[in-house]
Design a protein around this motif. Structure first.
Motif, PDB file in Angstrom:
ATOM      1  N   PRO A   1     -44.306  88.393  49.686  1.00  0.00           N
ATOM      2  CA  PRO A   1     -45.449  88.008  49.419  1.00  0.00           C
ATOM      3  C   PRO A   1     -46.748  88.703  49.401  1.00  0.00           C
ATOM      4  N   ILE A   2     -46.758  89.689  50.293  1.00  0.00           N
ATOM      5  CA  ILE A   2     -47.890  90.574  50.260  1.00  0.00           C
ATOM      6  C   ILE A   2     -47.751  91.431  49.118  1.00  0.00           C
ATOM      7  N   SER A   3     -46.433  92.144  48.703  1.00  0.00           N
ATOM      8  CA  SER A   3     -46.453  92.761  47.610  1.00  0.00           C
ATOM      9  C   SER A   3     -46.955  92.237  46.069  1.00  0.00           C
ATOM     10  N   THR A   4     -46.509  90.841  46.128  1.00  0.00           N
ATOM     11  CA  THR A   4     -46.904  90.032  45.001  1.00  0.00           C
ATOM     12  C   THR A   4     -48.228  89.712  45.131  1.00  0.00           C
ATOM     13  N   ALA A   5     -49.091  89.480  46.153  1.00  0.00           N
ATOM     14  CA  ALA A   5     -50.536  89.189  46.187  1.00  0.00           C
ATOM     15  C   ALA A   5     -51.256  90.698  45.844  1.00  0.00           C
ATOM     16  N   ALA A   6     -50.524  91.627  46.392  1.00  0.00           N
ATOM     17  CA  ALA A   6     -51.404  93.061  46.271  1.00  0.00           C
ATOM     18  C   ALA A   6     -51.431  93.293  44.676  1.00  0.00           C
ATOM     19  N   ARG A   7     -50.340  93.101  43.945  1.00  0.00           N
ATOM     20  CA  ARG A   7     -50.386  93.095  42.702  1.00  0.00           C
ATOM     21  C   ARG A   7     -50.923  92.196  41.671  1.00  0.00           C
TER      22      ARG A   7
ATOM     23  N   LEU B   1     -48.308  99.943  57.761  1.00  0.00           N
ATOM     24  CA  LEU B   1     -49.712 100.455  57.538  1.00  0.00           C
ATOM     25  C   LEU B   1     -49.874 100.943  56.147  1.00  0.00           C
ATOM     26  N   GLN B   2     -48.927 101.743  55.851  1.00  0.00           N
ATOM     27  CA  GLN B   2     -48.576 102.271  54.389  1.00  0.00           C
ATOM     28  C   GLN B   2     -48.642 101.358  53.225  1.00  0.00           C
ATOM     29  N   MET B   3     -47.970 100.032  53.547  1.00  0.00           N
ATOM     30  CA  MET B   3     -48.131  98.830  52.802  1.00  0.00           C
ATOM     31  C   MET B   3     -49.567  98.288  52.743  1.00  0.00           C
ATOM     32  N   LEU B   4     -50.299  98.448  53.825  1.00  0.00           N
ATOM     33  CA  LEU B   4     -51.707  97.721  53.749  1.00  0.00           C
ATOM     34  C   LEU B   4     -52.541  98.718  53.101  1.00  0.00           C
ATOM     35  N   TYR B   5     -52.413 100.063  53.141  1.00  0.00           N
ATOM     36  CA  TYR B   5     -53.290 100.999  52.250  1.00  0.00           C
ATOM     37  C   TYR B   5     -52.844 100.756  50.742  1.00  0.00           C
ATOM     38  N   ALA B   6     -51.483 100.761  50.662  1.00  0.00           N
ATOM     39  CA  ALA B   6     -51.115 100.650  49.039  1.00  0.00           C
ATOM     40  C   ALA B   6     -51.924  99.182  48.320  1.00  0.00           C
ATOM     41  N   ALA B   7     -51.742  98.113  49.289  1.00  0.00           N
ATOM     42  CA  ALA B   7     -52.009  96.799  49.092  1.00  0.00           C
ATOM     43  C   ALA B   7     -53.844  96.871  48.824  1.00  0.00           C
ATOM     44  N   LYS B   8     -54.572  97.546  49.925  1.00  0.00           N
ATOM     45  CA  LYS B   8     -55.910  97.655  49.530  1.00  0.00           C
ATOM     46  C   LYS B   8     -56.141  98.477  48.224  1.00  0.00           C
ATOM     47  N   GLU B   9     -55.518  99.418  48.107  1.00  0.00           N
ATOM     48  CA  GLU B   9     -55.786 100.299  46.932  1.00  0.00           C
ATOM     49  C   GLU B   9     -55.536  99.268  45.554  1.00  0.00           C
ATOM     50  N   GLY B  10     -54.590  98.290  45.719  1.00  0.00           N
ATOM     51  CA  GLY B  10     -54.138  97.399  44.485  1.00  0.00           C
ATOM     52  C   GLY B  10     -55.324  96.242  44.324  1.00  0.00           C
ATOM     53  N   GLY B  11     -55.651  95.901  45.683  1.00  0.00           N
ATOM     54  CA  GLY B  11     -56.654  94.922  45.560  1.00  0.00           C
ATOM     55  C   GLY B  11     -56.435  93.417  44.843  1.00  0.00           C
ATOM     56  N   GLY B  12     -55.041  93.185  44.692  1.00  0.00           N
ATOM     57  CA  GLY B  12     -54.643  91.951  44.119  1.00  0.00           C
ATOM     58  C   GLY B  12     -54.837  91.967  42.605  1.00  0.00           C
ATOM     59  N   ASN B  13     -55.328  93.188  41.866  1.00  0.00           N
ATOM     60  CA  ASN B  13     -55.976  93.215  40.659  1.00  0.00           C
ATOM     61  C   ASN B  13     -54.675  93.604  39.724  1.00  0.00           C
ATOM     62  N   PRO B  14     -54.186  92.516  38.750  1.00  0.00           N
ATOM     63  CA  PRO B  14     -52.956  92.930  37.961  1.00  0.00           C
ATOM     64  C   PRO B  14     -53.221  93.975  36.907  1.00  0.00           C
ATOM     65  N   LYS B  15     -54.580  94.293  36.629  1.00  0.00           N
ATOM     66  CA  LYS B  15     -54.824  95.620  35.883  1.00  0.00           C
ATOM     67  C   LYS B  15     -54.874  96.868  36.422  1.00  0.00           C
ATOM     68  N   ALA B  16     -54.502  96.860  37.885  1.00  0.00           N
ATOM     69  CA  ALA B  16     -54.608  98.206  38.407  1.00  0.00           C
ATOM     70  C   ALA B  16     -53.070  98.726  38.515  1.00  0.00           C
ATOM     71  N   ALA B  17     -52.497  98.806  37.492  1.00  0.00           N
ATOM     72  CA  ALA B  17     -50.863  99.037  37.166  1.00  0.00           C
ATOM     73  C   ALA B  17     -50.714 100.534  37.755  1.00  0.00           C
ATOM     74  N   HIS B  18     -51.635 101.222  37.995  1.00  0.00           N
ATOM     75  CA  HIS B  18     -51.482 102.753  38.520  1.00  0.00           C
ATOM     76  C   HIS B  18     -50.848 102.502  40.146  1.00  0.00           C
ATOM     77  N   THR B  19     -51.435 101.278  40.576  1.00  0.00           N
ATOM     78  CA  THR B  19     -50.991 101.154  41.910  1.00  0.00           C
ATOM     79  C   THR B  19     -49.755 100.517  42.492  1.00  0.00           C
ATOM     80  N   HIS B  20     -49.222  99.994  41.280  1.00  0.00           N
ATOM     81  CA  HIS B  20     -48.086  99.058  41.518  1.00  0.00           C
ATOM     82  C   HIS B  20     -46.593  99.666  41.940  1.00  0.00           C
ATOM     83  N   ASP B  21     -46.549 101.022  41.709  1.00  0.00           N
ATOM     84  CA  ASP B  21     -45.338 101.556  42.033  1.00  0.00           C
ATOM     85  C   ASP B  21     -45.528 101.922  43.600  1.00  0.00           C
ATOM     86  N   ALA B  22     -46.648 102.304  43.906  1.00  0.00           N
ATOM     87  CA  ALA B  22     -46.749 102.582  45.342  1.00  0.00           C
ATOM     88  C   ALA B  22     -46.750 101.444  46.257  1.00  0.00           C
TER      89      ALA B  22
END
Length: 304
Positions: free
Chosen positions: A95-101, A153-174
């Motif tokens: 669920p966090i992975s989905t929300a972050a993306r 913690l790594q997951m949360l930093y990646a999620a923060k970078e993605g911010g739930g923005n579907p257009k931030a595709a460069h963060t999705h692999d991380a």
């Protein structure tokens, strides 16, 4: 150093502190004045950083063999508490992975929920380690708990970078990579816990874990799956085959090497939990709808 470890083992103080922590975490940023997504991840990051410092202090005490034993609670109860916290953390990864993306409005709630399980995780881990007589097992529990915390913690930093923005595709692999590392950390600590339970004759934890997985089959499907039906079906087949192979090996080992049954039973427990979870995801993506409704009932339960 020891004061910090002792503080972790003082239950009344601990519970009061945990209540404050959860209360603080539940104070979500006002989305009218602050951007959704990234900003709401900051407080959970701080909370997990604190938990990592706490487990490091406990590990230092354990290395010096000066970790005070928890005498106010049984080994079995601590093991159940730790198992429950690990499982709840595991259930929040997808669920966090989905929300972050792509779901900024959901991200803050999900990461806050995740962070709230980490202080109970650390408390139970340190308490359990303090009661183990085998020093290597003691260090394994603490090290794996730290690894799980660091992966979160790594997951949360990646999620923060993605911010739930579907257009931030460069963060999705991380984000996907961090999620996978978390899943591996959850699996590792669950195997260790189940092996310890079996060696101590405490199979209740494994039975309870399987029973919980079976119970979740009736809860409906998890929200927002990020894969296809074929993906989940393939994974279900993989875990089903793994369980069948392990079960056959258990039959052989029960005669030739009964001391290895604990590890094998532990692996079945982990694989079955994954099978049930993938079954729910498959049901949510199946077409027609009738197939999805029936699918969870084809996950085997009669053997357990």
């Amino acid at each position: 150093m020891l004061d910090s470890s002792t503080h972790l083992l003082e239950q009344p103080v601990l519970l009061a502190g945990h209540s404050r922590t959860v209360s603080d975490l539940n104070q979500e940023p006002d989305h009218r004045t602050k951007p959704q997504g990234s900003a709401s991840v900051t407080t959970p990051i701080d909370a997990i950083n604190k938990c990592i410092r706490d487990i490091e202090q406990a590990s230092l005490a354990a290395v010096g063999q000066s970790l005070p034993s928890r005498d106010d609670i049984s080994l079995e109860a601590l093991q159940e508490q730790l198992t429950s916290a690990v499982q709840e953390i595991g259930h929040l990864i997808d669920p966090i992975s989905t929300a972050a993306r792509g779901e900024a409005a959901q991200l803050g709630h999900k990461v806050t929920q995740l962070a709230s399980y980490f202080e109970p995780l650390i408390v139970a881990s340190v308490g359990l380690a303090s009661k183990l007589t085998d020093h290597q097992q003691q260090m394994n529990i603490l090290d794996q708990t730290k690894t799980l915390s660091e992966s979160a913690l790594q997951m949360l930093y990646a999620a923060k970078e993605g911010g739930g923005n579907p257009k931030a595709a460069h963060t999705h692999d991380a984000i996907a990579e961090a999620a996978q590392l978390m899943k591996e950390a959850v699996d590792d600590i669950m195997v260790t816990l189940n092996e310890a339970a079996s060696e101590g004759g405490m199979v209740g934890g494994m039975v309870e874990s399987i029973a919980e997985a079976i119970g979740r089959l009736d809860e409906g499907t998890p929200p927002e799956p990020d894969g296809s039906f074929v993906d989940y079906q393939t994974t279900m087949v993989k875990f089903s085959k793994a369980i069948a192979i392990t079960a056959q090996e258990m039959m052989t080992k029960s005669v030739t090497c009964p001391e290895e049954l604990g590890g094998l039973a532990s692996q079945v427990t982990v694989d079955y939990s994954q099978l049930a979870h993938q079954g729910r995801l498959a049901a949510s993506t199946a077409e027609p709808e009738e197939v999805g409704t029936d699918l969870p009932y084809h996950v085997p339960t009669h053997s357990f």
